[in-house]
Design an enzyme around this catalytic site. Structure first.
Site, PDB file in Angstrom:
ATOM      1  N   ASP A 134      44.093 -26.674 -42.736  1.00 52.23           N
ATOM      2  CA  ASP A 134      44.639 -27.878 -42.109  1.00 52.23           C
ATOM      3  C   ASP A 134      45.697 -27.503 -41.075  1.00 52.23           C
ATOM      4  N   ILE A 188      41.626 -26.132 -36.089  1.00 55.25           N
ATOM      5  CA  ILE A 188      40.193 -25.825 -35.957  1.00 55.25           C
ATOM      6  C   ILE A 188      39.744 -25.713 -34.501  1.00 55.25           C
ATOM      7  N   ALA A 191      38.605 -32.565 -41.527  1.00 57.73           N
ATOM      8  CA  ALA A 191      39.646 -32.544 -40.479  1.00 57.73           C
ATOM      9  C   ALA A 191      39.193 -33.303 -39.242  1.00 57.73           C
ATOM     10  N   THR A 200      31.609 -41.098 -40.329  1.00 51.77           N
ATOM     11  CA  THR A 200      32.012 -42.505 -40.428  1.00 51.77           C
ATOM     12  C   THR A 200      30.859 -43.443 -40.069  1.00 51.77           C
ATOM     13  N   ASP A 201      30.931 -44.667 -40.582  1.00 56.86           N
ATOM     14  CA  ASP A 201      29.939 -45.679 -40.200  1.00 56.86           C
ATOM     15  C   ASP A 201      30.179 -46.179 -38.777  1.00 56.86           C
ATOM     16  N   GLU A 202      31.353 -45.841 -38.196  1.00 56.86           N
ATOM     17  CA  GLU A 202      31.663 -46.356 -36.849  1.00 56.86           C
ATOM     18  C   GLU A 202      30.731 -45.783 -35.785  1.00 56.86           C
ATOM     19  N   TYR A 242      37.305 -42.556 -30.539  1.00 58.34           N
ATOM     20  CA  TYR A 242      37.215 -41.959 -31.887  1.00 58.34           C
ATOM     21  C   TYR A 242      35.767 -41.917 -32.363  1.00 58.34           C
ATOM     22  N   LYS A 271      33.212 -38.741 -33.092  1.00 61.40           N
ATOM     23  CA  LYS A 271      32.575 -38.486 -34.394  1.00 61.40           C
ATOM     24  C   LYS A 271      31.050 -38.461 -34.219  1.00 61.40           C
ATOM     25  N   LEU A 291      45.229 -50.313 -41.476  1.00 61.73           N
ATOM     26  CA  LEU A 291      45.490 -51.713 -41.822  1.00 61.73           C
ATOM     27  C   LEU A 291      46.146 -51.908 -43.194  1.00 61.73           C
ATOM     28  N   PRO A 337      50.844 -57.614 -38.041  1.00 59.96           N
ATOM     29  CA  PRO A 337      50.070 -57.837 -36.802  1.00 59.96           C
ATOM     30  C   PRO A 337      48.565 -57.858 -37.056  1.00 59.96           C
ATOM     31  N   ILE A 338      47.939 -58.998 -36.768  1.00 59.71           N
ATOM     32  CA  ILE A 338      46.488 -59.141 -36.978  1.00 59.71           C
ATOM     33  C   ILE A 338      45.819 -59.223 -35.609  1.00 59.71           C
ATOM     34  N   ARG A 351      42.214 -55.434 -30.264  1.00 60.23           N
ATOM     35  CA  ARG A 351      41.908 -54.027 -29.926  1.00 60.23           C
ATOM     36  C   ARG A 351      40.779 -54.029 -28.890  1.00 60.23           C
TER      37      ARG A 351
HETATM   38  P1  NAD Z   1      43.643 -38.368 -41.787  1.00 59.73           P
HETATM   39  O1  NAD Z   1      43.998 -38.664 -40.373  1.00 59.73           O
HETATM   40  O2  NAD Z   1      44.405 -39.015 -42.877  1.00 59.73           O
HETATM   41  O3  NAD Z   1      43.729 -36.789 -42.040  1.00 59.73           O
HETATM   42  C1  NAD Z   1      43.198 -35.871 -41.121  1.00 59.73           C
HETATM   43  C2  NAD Z   1      43.626 -34.468 -41.547  1.00 59.73           C
HETATM   44  O4  NAD Z   1      43.028 -33.539 -40.610  1.00 59.73           O
HETATM   45  C3  NAD Z   1      45.151 -34.255 -41.503  1.00 59.73           C
HETATM   46  O5  NAD Z   1      45.577 -33.543 -42.634  1.00 59.73           O
HETATM   47  C4  NAD Z   1      45.343 -33.428 -40.231  1.00 59.73           C
HETATM   48  O6  NAD Z   1      46.471 -32.578 -40.297  1.00 59.73           O
HETATM   49  C5  NAD Z   1      44.047 -32.645 -40.167  1.00 59.73           C
HETATM   50  N1  NAD Z   1      43.727 -32.216 -38.794  1.00 59.73           N
HETATM   51  C6  NAD Z   1      43.754 -32.985 -37.671  1.00 59.73           C
HETATM   52  N2  NAD Z   1      43.476 -32.232 -36.596  1.00 59.73           N
HETATM   53  C7  NAD Z   1      43.251 -30.967 -37.050  1.00 59.73           C
HETATM   54  C8  NAD Z   1      42.915 -29.741 -36.415  1.00 59.73           C
HETATM   55  N3  NAD Z   1      42.768 -29.649 -35.078  1.00 59.73           N
HETATM   56  N4  NAD Z   1      42.759 -28.634 -37.183  1.00 59.73           N
HETATM   57  C9  NAD Z   1      42.914 -28.697 -38.538  1.00 59.73           C
HETATM   58  N5  NAD Z   1      43.262 -29.835 -39.175  1.00 59.73           N
HETATM   59  C10 NAD Z   1      43.416 -30.951 -38.444  1.00 59.73           C
HETATM   60  O7  NAD Z   1      42.071 -38.693 -41.903  1.00 59.73           O
HETATM   61  P2  NAD Z   1      41.266 -39.339 -43.118  1.00 59.73           P
HETATM   62  O8  NAD Z   1      41.388 -40.812 -43.037  1.00 59.73           O
HETATM   63  O9  NAD Z   1      41.587 -38.613 -44.353  1.00 59.73           O
HETATM   64  O10 NAD Z   1      39.772 -38.983 -42.677  1.00 59.73           O
HETATM   65  C11 NAD Z   1      39.185 -37.733 -43.039  1.00 59.73           C
HETATM   66  C12 NAD Z   1      37.770 -37.664 -42.492  1.00 59.73           C
HETATM   67  O11 NAD Z   1      36.997 -38.746 -43.011  1.00 59.73           O
HETATM   68  C13 NAD Z   1      37.687 -37.792 -40.970  1.00 59.73           C
HETATM   69  O12 NAD Z   1      36.703 -36.903 -40.518  1.00 59.73           O
HETATM   70  C14 NAD Z   1      37.267 -39.233 -40.735  1.00 59.73           C
HETATM   71  O13 NAD Z   1      36.536 -39.351 -39.539  1.00 59.73           O
HETATM   72  C15 NAD Z   1      36.395 -39.472 -41.951  1.00 59.73           C
HETATM   73  N6  NAD Z   1      36.308 -40.870 -42.400  1.00 59.73           N
HETATM   74  C16 NAD Z   1      37.459 -41.589 -42.621  1.00 59.73           C
HETATM   75  C17 NAD Z   1      37.372 -42.882 -43.118  1.00 59.73           C
HETATM   76  C18 NAD Z   1      38.589 -43.705 -43.393  1.00 59.73           C
HETATM   77  O14 NAD Z   1      38.468 -44.900 -43.669  1.00 59.73           O
HETATM   78  N7  NAD Z   1      39.793 -43.144 -43.361  1.00 59.73           N
HETATM   79  C19 NAD Z   1      36.090 -43.463 -43.342  1.00 59.73           C
HETATM   80  C20 NAD Z   1      34.961 -42.681 -43.081  1.00 59.73           C
HETATM   81  C21 NAD Z   1      35.078 -41.395 -42.622  1.00 59.73           C
HETATM   82  O1  DAU Z   2      34.786 -47.483 -40.849  1.00 57.09           O
HETATM   83  C1  DAU Z   2      35.352 -46.233 -41.089  1.00 57.09           C
HETATM   84  C2  DAU Z   2      36.602 -46.056 -40.259  1.00 57.09           C
HETATM   85  O2  DAU Z   2      37.592 -46.902 -40.827  1.00 57.09           O
HETATM   86  C3  DAU Z   2      37.090 -44.627 -40.206  1.00 57.09           C
HETATM   87  O3  DAU Z   2      36.123 -43.836 -39.570  1.00 57.09           O
HETATM   88  C4  DAU Z   2      38.422 -44.515 -39.482  1.00 57.09           C
HETATM   89  O4  DAU Z   2      38.918 -43.193 -39.535  1.00 57.09           O
HETATM   90  C5  DAU Z   2      39.413 -45.442 -40.145  1.00 57.09           C
HETATM   91  O5  DAU Z   2      40.639 -45.430 -39.442  1.00 57.09           O
HETATM   92  C6  DAU Z   2      38.855 -46.867 -40.201  1.00 57.09           C
HETATM   93  O6  DAU Z   2      38.762 -47.439 -38.882  1.00 57.09           O
HETATM   94  P1  DAU Z   2      39.191 -48.954 -38.584  1.00 57.09           P
HETATM   95  O7  DAU Z   2      39.497 -49.083 -37.147  1.00 57.09           O
HETATM   96  O8  DAU Z   2      38.198 -49.902 -39.149  1.00 57.09           O
HETATM   97  O9  DAU Z   2      40.531 -49.021 -39.502  1.00 57.09           O
HETATM   98  P2  DAU Z   2      41.967 -49.655 -39.238  1.00 57.09           P
HETATM   99  O10 DAU Z   2      42.692 -49.598 -40.541  1.00 57.09           O
HETATM  100  O11 DAU Z   2      42.633 -49.090 -38.035  1.00 57.09           O
HETATM  101  O12 DAU Z   2      41.611 -51.184 -38.944  1.00 57.09           O
HETATM  102  C7  DAU Z   2      40.885 -51.976 -39.858  1.00 57.09           C
HETATM  103  C8  DAU Z   2      40.678 -53.352 -39.232  1.00 57.09           C
HETATM  104  O13 DAU Z   2      41.941 -54.008 -39.143  1.00 57.09           O
HETATM  105  C9  DAU Z   2      40.133 -53.304 -37.834  1.00 57.09           C
HETATM  106  O14 DAU Z   2      39.257 -54.402 -37.632  1.00 57.09           O
HETATM  107  C10 DAU Z   2      41.368 -53.466 -36.950  1.00 57.09           C
HETATM  108  C11 DAU Z   2      42.270 -54.338 -37.790  1.00 57.09           C
HETATM  109  N1  DAU Z   2      43.716 -54.108 -37.631  1.00 57.09           N
HETATM  110  C12 DAU Z   2      44.198 -52.837 -37.746  1.00 57.09           C
HETATM  111  C13 DAU Z   2      45.550 -52.578 -37.636  1.00 57.09           C
HETATM  112  C14 DAU Z   2      46.071 -51.162 -37.738  1.00 57.09           C
HETATM  113  C15 DAU Z   2      44.586 -55.192 -37.436  1.00 57.09           C
HETATM  114  O15 DAU Z   2      44.154 -56.354 -37.369  1.00 57.09           O
HETATM  115  N2  DAU Z   2      45.926 -54.938 -37.323  1.00 57.09           N
HETATM  116  C16 DAU Z   2      46.448 -53.661 -37.418  1.00 57.09           C
HETATM  117  O16 DAU Z   2      47.693 -53.501 -37.283  1.00 57.09           O
END
Ligand code: NAD
Ligand code: DAU
Length: 364
Positions: A47, A74, A96, A143-145, A168, A172, A208, A223-224, A299
């Site tokens: 990391d 990485i 990562a 991710t599903d995104e 983003y 991915k 969120l 903030p929504i 957004r």
């Molecule tokens: P996060 O942002 O909480 O953590 C990311 C980690 O990666 C951190 O520890 C950071 O230090 C490390 N990192 C970032 N850049 C790096 C680099 N250049 N080299 C080495 N390490 C690095 O992310 P998360 O929410 O835990 O997501 C993890 C994975 O899961 C991601 O690939 C994300 O796309 C995927 N994912 C996340 C969600 C979600 O809802 N959070 C859903 C589906 C998939």
């Molecule tokens: O679907 C998987 C993804 O989910 C992951 O790949 C991403 O890493 C993860 O961040 C997440 O993405 P979202 O954009 O869906 O998550 P976020 O929590 O940023 O936002 C969730 C929803 O809430 C989205 O519709 C935007 C809205 N939102 C978000 C924030 C931060 C708000 O309305 N207000 C806010 O302040």
């Protein structure tokens, strides 16, 4: 019927496992869940320790003999090669990434570098050492995104065409394409999982759910974006981690599995639920917290709806989520209320100094 990977893995009694991004939200939960119950495997957390990383000041993992941390970026191929030479991994679980959509809109460069170039470096490191050896595996966490946005009906399936909206999700998507290409072209053993929105302990409060919990506690505005009618499919983080391990053990090589929670919710309903639970847990009037809601500018490129068809992972690997939204969200609120030190740390510049002082030059 897809070719199974389970036989190959079962032959390896003891694996050397590189987990990238193991100091982030999902990676840290993954390590917390697996390192102790699987002492036969060695886990190396690779990391960079960006702003999103948190190791916790009393990190229990550090004292475990089958866990080590390497501070590696990485995008730095030399550093990646060095750690691969040292560890000689059988399995790479690649978390990562730069993960926050809003940050990718403000500054996409790091997303292209880490998510695309970083994944490419890891694939090259694996290809050079593993070739087609099916005793090894590169598991890509995605991710599903990548599928873009759904209308009012329908679900994302593994065959849904990629149509990413944000820098983003585009980065991915590019990384998924590279992973699949390395399998088709070079025979590298890979698997990909595409998961919906995670929530739970240790999520950085830019996302969120933790943002709303902590703002409600502090009586700050909630903030929504837009009208709050965008829909996400929420999955408790430990369910996601279990799903990944299940696919590693039982999924087929070269195959993609969608992971979801069957928990579609509009953002506004998530925020209302959080206000009510925070109020209940802290003995506050819910009306006071609900009044903090503010509708703000939407957004750009905001995907309207995500929803996952998770029937493939259920049918082929036997995985289903254990938590409902009701059970998971209450646990999450309770975790944030009980872990004030963690919250203060991730919000504090002093903690970054502490991380650098303790882990800055740490390679072992
Ligand atoms: P996060 O942002 O909480 O953590 C990311 C980690 O990666 C951190 O520890 C950071 O230090 C490390 N990192 C970032 N850049 C790096 C680099 N250049 N080299 C080495 N390490 C690095 O992310 P998360 O929410 O835990 O997501 C993890 C994975 O899961 C991601 O690939 C994300 O796309 C995927 N994912 C996340 C969600 C979600 O809802 N959070 C859903 C589906 C998939
Ligand atoms: O679907 C998987 C993804 O989910 C992951 O790949 C991403 O890493 C993860 O961040 C997440 O993405 P979202 O954009 O869906 O998550 P976020 O929590 O940023 O936002 C969730 C929803 O809430 C989205 O519709 C935007 C809205 N939102 C978000 C924030 C931060 C708000 O309305 N207000 C806010 O302040």
């Amino acid at each position: 019927k897809p070719r199974g990977y389970a036989k190959g893995r079962a032959r390896k009694q003891s694996m050397k496992i590189i987990v990238t991004g193991g100091a982030g939200f999902i990676g840290a939960n993954f390590l917390n869940q697996l390192v102790t119950p699987l002492p036969q495997h060695q886990f190396v957390n690779l990391d960079k320790l960006t702003y999103a990383a948190n190791l916790g000041r009393r990190r229990a993992l550090d004292s475990l003999p089958n866990y080590a941390l390497r501070r590696v970026d990485i995008t730095d191929m030399k550093a990646v090669d060095a750690v691969f030479d040292e560890v000689e991994p059988d399995l790479v679980v690649h978390f990562a990434a730069e993960s926050h959509v809003d940050r990718s809109i403000l500054g996409p460069r790091e997303f292209v570098r880490t998510n695309i170039e970083g994944t490419f470096n890891l694939l090259e490191a694996c290809r050079a050492r593993w070739g087609k050896d099916e005793q090894r595996l590169f598991h890509h966490v995605s991710t599903d995104e990548v599928y873009g946005s759904l209308g009012e009906t329908g679900l994302f399936e593994e065959t849904t065409a990629y149509d990413p909206s944000s820098p983003y999700s585009a980065s991915k998507a590019a990384s998924d394409h590279l992973v699949r290409a390395y399998h088709r072209t070079y025979g590298l053993p890979v698997k990909i999982t595409n998961c919906s929105n995670n929530y739970g302990p240790m999520q950085f409060p830019e996302k969120l759910i933790p943002l709303m919990i902590l703002n409600a506690v502090d009586r700050r505005p909630l903030p929504i974006y837009g009208q709050g009618v965008n829909v996400r499919d929420w999955l408790y983080v430990t369910d996601h981690c279990e799903a990944i391990w299940t696919v590693i053990e039982k999924g087929a090589v070269g195959r993609t599995y969608n992971i979801g929670g069957n928990n579609e919710m509009r953002n506004i309903d998530v925020v209302d639920t959080l206000c009510n639970i925070v109020a209940e847990e802290t003995g506050t009037d819910p009306g006071e917290l609900l009044a903090l809601k503010e509708f703000v500018t939407d957004r750009p490129g905001h995907d309207m709806r995500y929803a996952i068809d998770a029937s493939r992972i259920a049918k082929e690997c036997g995985w289903e989520p254990k938590e409902t939204f009701d059970t998971g969200i209450r646990k999450t609120v309770q975790w944030y209320l009980a872990n004030q030190e963690w919250v203060n740390d991730v919000r504090s510049g002093e903690y970054r100094k502490w991380m650098d002082a303790n882990y800055g030059d740490r390679t072992g």
